[in-house]
Enzyme design. Structure first.
Site, PDB file in Angstrom:
ATOM      1  N   CYS A   2      49.216  37.099 120.410  1.00 28.79           N
ATOM      2  CA  CYS A   2      49.355  37.283 118.869  1.00 28.79           C
ATOM      3  C   CYS A   2      50.135  38.680 118.081  1.00 28.79           C
ATOM      4  O   CYS A   2      51.538  38.394 118.852  1.00 28.79           O
ATOM      5  CB  CYS A   2      48.094  38.271 119.329  1.00 28.79           C
ATOM      6  SG  CYS A   2      46.774  37.735 119.813  1.00 28.79           S
ATOM      7  N   LEU A  51      46.240  34.479 117.382  1.00 27.27           N
ATOM      8  CA  LEU A  51      46.536  33.099 118.330  1.00 27.27           C
ATOM      9  C   LEU A  51      45.537  33.248 119.438  1.00 27.27           C
ATOM     10  O   LEU A  51      45.960  33.336 120.048  1.00 27.27           O
ATOM     11  CB  LEU A  51      47.490  33.198 118.954  1.00 27.27           C
ATOM     12  CG  LEU A  51      48.096  31.236 119.905  1.00 27.27           C
ATOM     13  CD1 LEU A  51      47.874  29.958 118.548  1.00 27.27           C
ATOM     14  CD2 LEU A  51      49.143  31.473 120.161  1.00 27.27           C
ATOM     15  N   SER A  52      44.694  32.542 119.438  1.00 29.52           N
ATOM     16  CA  SER A  52      42.828  32.094 120.439  1.00 29.52           C
ATOM     17  C   SER A  52      43.779  31.264 121.517  1.00 29.52           C
ATOM     18  O   SER A  52      44.364  30.547 121.080  1.00 29.52           O
ATOM     19  CB  SER A  52      42.327  31.808 119.678  1.00 29.52           C
ATOM     20  OG  SER A  52      41.627  32.729 119.266  1.00 29.52           O
ATOM     21  N   GLY A  76      49.867  39.569 123.714  1.00 28.00           N
ATOM     22  CA  GLY A  76      50.212  39.456 125.292  1.00 28.00           C
ATOM     23  C   GLY A  76      49.509  38.702 125.841  1.00 28.00           C
ATOM     24  O   GLY A  76      47.949  38.769 125.488  1.00 28.00           O
TER      25      GLY A  76
END
Length: 636
Positions: A2, A51-52, A76
């Site tokens: 992310c 960001l999944s 991370g």
């Protein structure tokens, strides 16, 4: 994976405007297109772009602890989160999600700042403790994930995953740090001890910050380091068995994802090793990707395809033209700071290719630094042997004289290019290695600068922090010190910056199993003979992987991504080369407006390269990227 940004008021807990945090996060939306959140309280604001990857629907951020007494921002992956979750649950922790983010909060609430030593992975995170009214900001051991921060005149400290997040804040002054120009020209990137913007800092790898209201920002505190001071006992066979165990564990732990996962495959030792171990651990074919070039001398795709066939991967290869010079302005946007590693272009292209089919890709980065895989490591090892045999009083004058007399023969076969080696032998081990790893040496840099810049620079030299890093290394030998400096200076500044920005620009998570900290700590204790054996670097790794890979893959000369910038500056970028050298009256850009460079000298360099009488391509690329970056940031 992310991106995040935040504001912390140091002087007093003033209200934070959520819209300001949102703008900072919008600037790094590419790092997290799947989710967005902002949380504010008196004196603090936290924003996140997600960001999944794991627990796709269940771990939104900023994330509150179960009791609501702590808030988390996290970028991370924690690869041992399941083990930590089980340990914390046995001690009474309650979890409402299936991801690693909540495990970090629970670990913090159980062990405080010491929790960082229990985390295995790549990460930066910020935790605001509502009871203590303090914020903990942490960066992972090796600096895989970035963190920028700056103190503002209004008493606040702003932070974010990229410099873009900070420049989106109207209170940040945009002034060039002149010493960053010296650093950049020496190394080809702005190292972590400096930023192109005056007043902006990067949290060093393996460091943390604790911020408190009413107190000034403290200096970062180191929480992890790697030591080369000890040597592992036992046989090479024992070490090989331990190495393959560590590598298997590092690879398999990084194969956990709730989204499609694959690997970069160049056909070199490191990426091939990662793919081999992924194939061994996977019930399904591994997805791999590589890029080739339509210039045969630059193309390694045949090696990648051979490994793909051997391990039955679902392989995608795309041939691209090396004439990718139109991406220069996008590179300036991607990196914010000037960044002159020309392999960033093909790295970005392979990330784009990977993102078409996967969201996570494993890479082979880190093995050269950890196991002494660069040619310069072999040279350093050999030269130190010579230095140990000849007293300094004889060696310096002898090799210095020979080096000055020997002709510079870049055109000659490599064994005849002795000038650099002779001059290296004349100096100290640390000076020689700093020179070997630098892009533009001190005399060449000085010849580029104007009298005004030379006054600004004073007696500072970019090599000194690198030499200090080597001098202060917990190490026994020159090879140890060189590898330590590579891990602490070169790796986060160049290699990991390149991979992070290129992958996150396309919303791809890149994972580096060969940078598992347990693997790094193991490699640092290997006897030198198991790192460099004859003319072979990375010997134990190559010997261990013989059970998986053929010798002509393991022992072929290292190539890496190559970009034909020399040809570009004699063709489509010739005009750009001349524009770099032009003064402001003749169309010069941001570089010219600084007044820090000798325009006549730059013009002579550009014309000599365009005419083909000299090769100044690396320097021209540096200057072009500096010009475009300064222009994009509005710094000149």
């Amino acid at each position: 994976m992310c991106g995040f940004a935040g504001i912390f008021h140091l002087t007093s807990p003033k209200p934070v405007d959520p819209a300001r945090v949102e703008r900072m996060c919008d600037a790094i939306a590419h790092r997290g297109p799947d989710g967005f959140g902002v949380w504010t309280a008196p004196g603090v604001g936290m924003g996140h772009r997600r960001l999944s990857i794991i627990d796709i629907a269940g771990s939104p951020q900023p994330m509150a602890s179960t009791d609501g007494r702590a808030m988390l921002l996290f970028n991370g992956e924690i690869y041992n989160y399941r083990e930590l979750r089980a340990e914390l649950a046995a001690q009474g922790a309650v979890f409402h999600t299936d991801g690693d983010s909540e495990v970090i909060i629970a670990a913090y609430q159980r062990w405080g700042a010491d929790c960082v030593s229990r985390l295995a992975g790549m990460f930066t995170f910020a935790i605001y403790d509502l009871d203590r009214r303090e914020m903990l900001i942490v960066r992972d051991r090796l600096g895989v994930k970035p963190l920028f921060y700056a103190s503002l005149p209004d008493g606040s400290l702003i932070f974010g995953s990229e410099l873009k997040a900070l420049t989106a804040h109207p209170g940040l002054r945009r002034e060039i740090d002149p010493l960053a120009v010296e650093d950049y020209l020496a190394w080809g990137y702005v190292p972590d001890h400096r930023c192109i913007l005056n007043g902006v800092q990067k949290l060093p790898a393996g460091h943390l910050l604790v911020l408190r209201h009413g107190e000034p920002a403290p200096a970062p505190r180191q929480w992890w380091d790697v030591s080369f001071a000890d040597r592992r006992k036992g046989s090479a066979a024992d070490h090989s068995a331990e190495l393959i165990h560590l590598m298997r564990d590092a690879v398999t732990s990084r194969m956990v994802a709730d989204v499609p996962l694959g690997a970069f495959l160049s056909g070199g030792v490191d990426s091939s090793s990662v793919v081999a171990l992924m194939a061994e651990a996977s019930a399904n074919p591994v997805r791999t990707c590589s890029i080739g070039f339509d210039v045969k001398a630059l193309d390694e795709s045949a090696y990648a395809e051979r490994i793909a066939r051997q391990f039955g991967t679902n392989h995608v290869n795309r041939t691209v033209s090396p004439d990718d010079f139109e991406a220069v302005d996008h590179l300036a946007w991607m990196f914010d700071e000037p960044f002159a590693d020309a392999s960033a272009l093909p790295t970005w292209r392979v990330c784009q290719l990977a993102r078409e089919s996967v969201t996570v890709a494993l890479s082979g980065d880190g093995a050269d630094e950890a196991f002494a895989g660069y040619r310069r490591h072999v040279f350093q090892h050999r030269e130190d042997r010579v230095r140990s045999l000849i007293p300094d009083a004889i060696r310096g004058p002898l090799f210095g004289t020979l080096g000055r007399l020997y002709p510079k023969a870049d055109w000659a076969p490599r064994p005849l290019r002795a000038k650099t080696t002779l001059l290296s032998l004349a100096g100290s081990s640390m000076d020689a290695y700093a020179s070997a790893i630098s892009v533009t040496g001190p005399l060449a840099r000085a010849g580029l600068y104007s009298p005004e810049y030379l006054r600004l620079r004073g007696d500072y030299r970019a090599e000194q922090p690198f030499i200090d890093c080597m001098a202060n290394a917990p190490a026994r030998s020159g090879l140890d010190r060189a590898q330590y400096a590579d891990l602490k200076f070169w790796l986060p500044g160049d290699i990991l910056t390149k991979v992070d920005r290129a992958s996150m620009a396309v919303s791809l998570e890149a994972r580096e199993p060969l940078l598992d900290h347990r693997l790094i700590e193991f490699a640092a204790t290997l006897p030198e003979g198991e790192r460099i054996h004859g003319t072979q670097g990375k010997w134990l790794l190559k010997d261990t992987m013989r059970r998986y890979l053929p010798d002509d893959i393991l022992f072929r000369p290292k190539q890496g991504f190559v970009t034909p910038i020399a040809q570009w500056f004699r063709g489509p970028l010739a005009g750009a080369a001349r524009a770099i050298a032009a003064d402001t009256r003749n169309g010069g850009g941001a570089l010219a407006r600084t007044g820090w460079f000798d325009a006549a000298r730059l013009s002579a360099i550009a014309e000599a390269h365009i005419a083909g009488t000299s090769d100044y391509s690396r320097l021209l690329w540096q200057l072009l990227m500096l010009d475009r970056s300064l222009g994009r940031l509005g710094l000149a």
